[in-house]
Design a protein around this motif. Structure first.
Motif, PDB file in Angstrom:
ATOM      1  N   ALA A   1       0.855  -1.179   0.000  1.00 50.55           N
ATOM      2  CA  ALA A   1       0.000   0.000   0.000  1.00 50.55           C
ATOM      3  C   ALA A   1       0.893   1.231   0.000  1.00 50.55           C
ATOM      4  O   ALA A   1       2.020   1.203   0.493  1.00 50.55           O
ATOM      5  CB  ALA A   1      -0.906  -0.006   1.230  1.00 50.55           C
ATOM      6  N   ARG A   2       0.391   2.304  -0.541  1.00 52.60           N
ATOM      7  CA  ARG A   2       1.118   3.569  -0.545  1.00 52.60           C
ATOM      8  C   ARG A   2       0.779   4.342   0.729  1.00 52.60           C
ATOM      9  O   ARG A   2      -0.284   4.151   1.331  1.00 52.60           O
ATOM     10  CB  ARG A   2       0.722   4.407  -1.767  1.00 52.60           C
ATOM     11  N   GLN A   3       1.677   5.206   1.141  1.00 52.94           N
ATOM     12  CA  GLN A   3       1.447   6.029   2.325  1.00 52.94           C
ATOM     13  C   GLN A   3       0.092   6.718   2.221  1.00 52.94           C
ATOM     14  O   GLN A   3      -0.253   7.275   1.189  1.00 52.94           O
ATOM     15  CB  GLN A   3       2.553   7.066   2.474  1.00 52.94           C
ATOM     16  N   GLY A   4      -0.691   6.631   3.288  1.00 59.58           N
ATOM     17  CA  GLY A   4      -2.004   7.253   3.350  1.00 59.58           C
ATOM     18  C   GLY A   4      -3.150   6.331   2.956  1.00 59.58           C
ATOM     19  O   GLY A   4      -4.303   6.655   3.210  1.00 59.58           O
ATOM     20  N   GLU A   5      -2.841   5.182   2.337  1.00 58.69           N
ATOM     21  CA  GLU A   5      -3.905   4.252   1.953  1.00 58.69           C
ATOM     22  C   GLU A   5      -4.415   3.505   3.178  1.00 58.69           C
ATOM     23  O   GLU A   5      -3.665   3.181   4.092  1.00 58.69           O
ATOM     24  CB  GLU A   5      -3.403   3.240   0.924  1.00 58.69           C
ATOM     25  N   GLU A   6      -5.711   3.208   3.151  1.00 59.05           N
ATOM     26  CA  GLU A   6      -6.360   2.468   4.228  1.00 59.05           C
ATOM     27  C   GLU A   6      -6.303   0.974   3.938  1.00 59.05           C
ATOM     28  O   GLU A   6      -6.479   0.541   2.804  1.00 59.05           O
ATOM     29  CB  GLU A   6      -7.811   2.917   4.327  1.00 59.05           C
TER      30      GLU A   6
END
Length: 154
Positions: A49-54
């Motif tokens: 996941a990328r930073q900020g993804e839930e």
């Protein structure tokens, strides 16, 4: 020998994304937000996941067999992603991680295993499948000990 690595089916995880925090807690799960672009490998998309993804962090039975090798551990899943399928290649999430590849026989018993950097996974997979006793392989992130993906002969 050819092989296929496929991410988990997202359907069984879909209800978790509609739950509030209390509902998730009742299932032993949590909603988390990736704090970096690395370190939150989704078991559906087989990429971080990328930073900020839930994501949802939950307990998952990855090896549901009636043997001493039955296995379960925490995994991350993301909403709205499709299962990645890799034929004779490795998914992005394996790169840069130490990986354990565990070859199981048709009865769910451990037949052989390899511990290698993720970039060397192709050779380890082919080596394990060269053993006719190995029916399938589970890849695990060795550092945290959690299930990464199932690998089938193709």
């Amino acid at each position: 020998m050819t092989y296929r690595i496929t991410g988990l089916d997202p359907d069984p995880f879909a209800p978790y994304f509609a739950m509030d925090e209390a509902g998730l807690a009742a299932h032993g799960a949590r909603r988390v937000t990736a704090t970096a672009d690395r370190g939150f490998p989704c078991r559906i998309s087989l990429e971080d996941a990328r930073q900020g993804e839930e994501l949802i962090l939950l307990h998952h039975v990855s090896h549901d067999v009636d043997t001493p090798f039955r296995s379960a551990y925490a995994i991350y899943v993301r909403e709205g992603v499709h299962p990645l399928t890799c034929d004779d290649s490795l998914p992005p999430a394996f790169a840069g991680r130490m990986m354990a590849f565990r070859g199981f026989d048709g009865a769910g018993m451990l037949a052989a295993a390899r511990l290698v950097p993720g970039e060397d996974g192709d050779g380890a997979i082919r080596d394990l499948f060269a053993d006719p006793a190995v029916a399938y392989i589970h890849a695990q992130y060795a550092t945290n000990g959690c299930f990464a993906a199932r690998i089938e002969r193709n």
